[in-house]
Scaffold this motif. Structure first.
Motif, PDB file in Angstrom:
ATOM      1  N   GLU A 297      81.846  34.062  44.789  1.00 35.78           N
ATOM      2  CA  GLU A 297      82.997  34.596  44.060  1.00 35.78           C
ATOM      3  C   GLU A 297      83.019  34.214  42.590  1.00 35.78           C
ATOM      4  O   GLU A 297      83.596  34.898  41.778  1.00 35.78           O
ATOM      5  N   ARG A 298      82.430  33.060  42.290  1.00 32.05           N
ATOM      6  CA  ARG A 298      82.556  32.622  40.897  1.00 32.05           C
ATOM      7  C   ARG A 298      81.365  31.757  40.501  1.00 32.05           C
ATOM      8  O   ARG A 298      80.622  31.260  41.349  1.00 32.05           O
ATOM      9  N   MET A 299      81.227  31.602  39.198  1.00 27.12           N
ATOM     10  CA  MET A 299      80.157  30.754  38.684  1.00 27.12           C
ATOM     11  C   MET A 299      80.775  29.693  37.801  1.00 27.12           C
ATOM     12  O   MET A 299      81.685  29.974  37.028  1.00 27.12           O
ATOM     13  N   ILE A 300      80.267  28.485  37.950  1.00 28.99           N
ATOM     14  CA  ILE A 300      80.734  27.401  37.093  1.00 28.99           C
ATOM     15  C   ILE A 300      79.545  26.869  36.307  1.00 28.99           C
ATOM     16  O   ILE A 300      78.508  26.540  36.885  1.00 28.99           O
ATOM     17  N   LEU A 301      79.696  26.817  35.002  1.00 29.98           N
ATOM     18  CA  LEU A 301      78.621  26.312  34.147  1.00 29.98           C
ATOM     19  C   LEU A 301      78.900  24.871  33.764  1.00 29.98           C
ATOM     20  O   LEU A 301      80.037  24.504  33.466  1.00 29.98           O
ATOM     21  N   THR A 302      77.851  24.072  33.784  1.00 28.61           N
ATOM     22  CA  THR A 302      78.016  22.683  33.358  1.00 28.61           C
ATOM     23  C   THR A 302      76.729  22.195  32.696  1.00 28.61           C
ATOM     24  O   THR A 302      75.807  22.976  32.479  1.00 28.61           O
ATOM     25  N   VAL A 323      83.508  33.496  35.457  1.00 27.31           N
ATOM     26  CA  VAL A 323      82.614  32.435  34.976  1.00 27.31           C
ATOM     27  C   VAL A 323      83.446  31.432  34.184  1.00 27.31           C
ATOM     28  O   VAL A 323      84.159  31.818  33.258  1.00 27.31           O
ATOM     29  N   VAL A 324      83.396  30.180  34.585  1.00 24.68           N
ATOM     30  CA  VAL A 324      84.127  29.153  33.840  1.00 24.68           C
ATOM     31  C   VAL A 324      83.238  27.940  33.614  1.00 24.68           C
ATOM     32  O   VAL A 324      82.191  27.807  34.252  1.00 24.68           O
ATOM     33  N   ARG A 325      83.657  27.082  32.719  1.00 24.69           N
ATOM     34  CA  ARG A 325      82.941  25.822  32.556  1.00 24.69           C
ATOM     35  C   ARG A 325      83.579  24.770  33.451  1.00 24.69           C
ATOM     36  O   ARG A 325      84.796  24.762  33.647  1.00 24.69           O
ATOM     37  N   GLY A 326      82.761  23.904  34.001  1.00 24.47           N
ATOM     38  CA  GLY A 326      83.251  22.862  34.898  1.00 24.47           C
ATOM     39  C   GLY A 326      84.226  21.945  34.174  1.00 24.47           C
ATOM     40  O   GLY A 326      84.052  21.667  32.989  1.00 24.47           O
ATOM     41  N   ALA A 327      85.255  21.476  34.888  1.00 25.84           N
ATOM     42  CA  ALA A 327      86.268  20.654  34.231  1.00 25.84           C
ATOM     43  C   ALA A 327      86.690  19.457  35.078  1.00 25.84           C
ATOM     44  O   ALA A 327      87.811  19.385  35.563  1.00 25.84           O
ATOM     45  N   PRO A 328      85.784  18.501  35.256  1.00 23.47           N
ATOM     46  CA  PRO A 328      86.149  17.332  36.068  1.00 23.47           C
ATOM     47  C   PRO A 328      87.362  16.566  35.521  1.00 23.47           C
ATOM     48  O   PRO A 328      88.095  15.960  36.288  1.00 23.47           O
ATOM     49  N   GLY A 342      87.671  16.828  25.157  1.00 23.21           N
ATOM     50  CA  GLY A 342      87.680  17.122  26.583  1.00 23.21           C
ATOM     51  C   GLY A 342      86.660  18.136  27.057  1.00 23.21           C
ATOM     52  O   GLY A 342      85.845  17.832  27.918  1.00 23.21           O
ATOM     53  N   GLN A 343      86.679  19.327  26.473  1.00 27.43           N
ATOM     54  CA  GLN A 343      85.830  20.374  27.025  1.00 27.43           C
ATOM     55  C   GLN A 343      84.344  20.033  26.927  1.00 27.43           C
ATOM     56  O   GLN A 343      83.591  20.241  27.867  1.00 27.43           O
ATOM     57  N   GLU A 344      83.938  19.484  25.801  1.00 26.61           N
ATOM     58  CA  GLU A 344      82.514  19.144  25.684  1.00 26.61           C
ATOM     59  C   GLU A 344      82.122  18.022  26.642  1.00 26.61           C
ATOM     60  O   GLU A 344      81.068  18.064  27.265  1.00 26.61           O
ATOM     61  N   LEU A 345      82.990  17.035  26.738  1.00 28.80           N
ATOM     62  CA  LEU A 345      82.694  15.909  27.633  1.00 28.80           C
ATOM     63  C   LEU A 345      82.696  16.351  29.089  1.00 28.80           C
ATOM     64  O   LEU A 345      81.940  15.836  29.907  1.00 28.80           O
ATOM     65  N   ASN A 346      83.553  17.306  29.412  1.00 24.73           N
ATOM     66  CA  ASN A 346      83.581  17.858  30.754  1.00 24.73           C
ATOM     67  C   ASN A 346      82.188  18.296  31.201  1.00 24.73           C
ATOM     68  O   ASN A 346      81.766  18.043  32.320  1.00 24.73           O
ATOM     69  N   SER A 347      81.482  18.975  30.286  1.00 26.75           N
ATOM     70  CA  SER A 347      80.152  19.476  30.627  1.00 26.75           C
ATOM     71  C   SER A 347      79.142  18.336  30.670  1.00 26.75           C
ATOM     72  O   SER A 347      78.288  18.284  31.547  1.00 26.75           O
ATOM     73  N   LEU A 348      79.248  17.435  29.698  1.00 25.33           N
ATOM     74  CA  LEU A 348      78.219  16.405  29.580  1.00 25.33           C
ATOM     75  C   LEU A 348      78.358  15.305  30.628  1.00 25.33           C
ATOM     76  O   LEU A 348      77.368  14.750  31.091  1.00 25.33           O
ATOM     77  N   LEU A 349      79.591  14.984  30.988  1.00 22.91           N
ATOM     78  CA  LEU A 349      79.808  13.821  31.860  1.00 22.91           C
ATOM     79  C   LEU A 349      79.980  14.170  33.334  1.00 22.91           C
ATOM     80  O   LEU A 349      80.235  13.290  34.153  1.00 22.91           O
ATOM     81  N   ALA A 350      79.835  15.447  33.664  1.00 25.27           N
ATOM     82  CA  ALA A 350      80.156  15.864  35.043  1.00 25.27           C
ATOM     83  C   ALA A 350      79.389  15.064  36.103  1.00 25.27           C
ATOM     84  O   ALA A 350      79.974  14.609  37.091  1.00 25.27           O
ATOM     85  N   VAL A 351      78.096  14.855  35.882  1.00 31.21           N
ATOM     86  CA  VAL A 351      77.311  14.106  36.871  1.00 31.21           C
ATOM     87  C   VAL A 351      77.759  12.639  36.913  1.00 31.21           C
ATOM     88  O   VAL A 351      78.012  12.078  37.986  1.00 31.21           O
ATOM     89  N   ALA A 352      77.893  12.030  35.730  1.00 33.55           N
ATOM     90  CA  ALA A 352      78.281  10.616  35.665  1.00 33.55           C
ATOM     91  C   ALA A 352      79.643  10.388  36.332  1.00 33.55           C
ATOM     92  O   ALA A 352      79.839   9.406  37.056  1.00 33.55           O
ATOM     93  N   ILE A 353      80.562  11.299  36.115  1.00 36.15           N
ATOM     94  CA  ILE A 353      81.884  11.168  36.724  1.00 36.15           C
ATOM     95  C   ILE A 353      81.790  11.286  38.251  1.00 36.15           C
ATOM     96  O   ILE A 353      82.371  10.485  38.983  1.00 36.15           O
TER      97      ILE A 353
END
Ligand SMILES: Nc1ncnc2c1ncn2[C@@H]1O[C@H](COP(=O)(O)OP(=O)(O)OP(=O)(O)O)[C@@H](O)[C@H]1O
Ligand SMILES: [Mg+2]
Length: 360
Positions: A297-302, A323-328, A342-353
């Motif tokens: 149904e949807r795509m999330i970019l990270t 299509v949205v960007r991931g937002a942990p 927030g938005q940039e860190l959301n993409s960069l830190l998703a795995v670490a979080i």
């Protein structure tokens, strides 16, 4: 998913999620908050040298950054961060693990463990004593006779690889409590228990991971070498500029594609299209493997590549889907000072979080 857990760390209130990427190390410190997990602090280190070395030596190393560098970088980051804990949960890159889908007849959960171990031998290229295994049930299908068959996602990692990680963290004065495939960490931080059939696309520096998740569990994972650095390289080559300048231009202008930026877009788009065609292929393979699965149904970019200006719209136009960007961050408490980033860190830190959340 517990087989890579080494020791239970009693009474630890916070954890460091450590994501060692091809060109970066990212750390997020998390603790339990009042109503949601709380991000206490983070640290990020990007290496320019990796950019300049381009696609050569790094990929042959099973750890993405070189071990010695990694220890030094970790020490540096920890000195800056002054975390409350030394407990680490770290990620294993998808390519250092071997994953496959096993099919087994429906059976008692306690027999399943043994059956998986047994079947695994047929698939894993190393003696079973030399690997650590992790697995989870991801689906159910009917066989020809109408019997129920479970689909099991099997993950195996060479023990040697695990030892290497333990040594690295020890040398940096940290204690490795658990390891996890980065896809699973992403899933935890970006999707949580949302059951929506979703494609999760992690555009990193040297690889793009393509994951398909349904009912909150990982059903498919694939990988391509078309990634963030492909776009940078394309700019550097076409415009005959050095990679650092190309990297700057990419981040500044993105693929908005109007006026003076038009040429830049046309240089980068073929490489984005290469990622997109890998995504289509992944979906096709997934549909074959799980013929009765619900449509995505949807795509999330990270990943850092998800911060490319214009990428969401481009994907939307190509796939005609949400299509949205991931937002942990949206599921966490965090210091207000991080809001603008927030938005940039959301993409960069998703795995670490996701790693930091694992044992909370
Ligand atoms: N604002 C931006 N616009 C475009 N690209 C960006 C932006 N910020 C970062 N990137 C790109 O993101 C990539 C790095 O992403 P990330 O930090 O997720 O990679 P990594 O985890 O180190 O790599 P990998 O996952 O391949 O091991 C680089 O190619 C970088 O150029
Ligand atoms: Mg990454």
């Amino acid at each position: 998913m517990a087989l890579f857990d080494f020791f239970k760390s009693q009474g630890s209130t916070s954890y460091l999620g450590v994501d060692i990427g091809t060109t970066s190390i990212k750390i997020a410190e998390l603790e339990k908050g009042k109503s949601a997990p709380r991000l206490l602090n983070y640290a990020l280190l990007e290496t320019e040298s990796a950019l300049l070395r381009a696609n050569t030596a790094l990929q042959t190393s099973s750890l993405k950054l070189f071990d010695k560098d990694t220890v030094e970088f970790l020490k540096m980051l920890v000195a800056q961060m002054k975390p409350k804990t030394t407990n680490v949960v770290a990620s294993l890159p998808l390519f250092s693990a071997f994953t496959t889908i096993l099919t087994l007849p429906e059976m008692d959960p306690k027999d399943l463990e043994q059956a998986v171990q047994f079947q695994a031998r047929q698939y894993i290229p190393l003696p079973i004593s030399e690997v650590a295994l992790d697995w989870s049930k991801v689906g159910e299908v009917e066989d020809d006779q109408g019997g129920k068959v479970s689909q099991i996602l099997l993950i195996s990692v060479p023990q040697e690889q695990i030892k290497k990680y333990q040594n690295i963290f020890q040398s940096a004065g940290l204690v490795l409590r658990a390891l996890e495939i980065e896809s699973l960490s992403l899933l935890r931080s970006v999707i949580g228990n949302d059951p929506t059939p979703t494609m999760l696309i992690d555009i990193g520096s040297l690889t793009t991971d393509i994951l398909i998740v349904d009912g909150g569990s990982l059903k498919y994972s694939g990988q391509t070498d078309f990634s963030g650095s492909s776009l940078t390289q394309a700019l550097a080559t076409s415009l005959n500029i050095n990679p650092l300048r190309a990297e700057e231009l990419k981040r500044e202008r993105g693929i908005i594609g109007t006026g003076p930026n038009y040429e830049l877009s046309t240089i980068m788009l073929p490489f984005l299209d290469a990622i997109i065609s890998e995504v289509r292929r992944a979906e096709f393979t997934y549909k074959n493997q799980f013929p009765t699965a619900k449509p995505i149904e949807r795509m999330i970019l990270t990943g850092g590549g998800a911060n490319l200006l214009g990428i969401e719209k481009y994907f939307k136009d190509q796939f005609q889907r949400t299509v949205v960007r991931g937002a942990p961050f949206s599921k966490m408490e965090y210091p207000p000072i991080l809001e603008p980033l927030g938005q940039e860190l959301n993409s960069l830190l998703a795995v670490a979080i996701g790693l930091g959340l694992k044992n909370l």
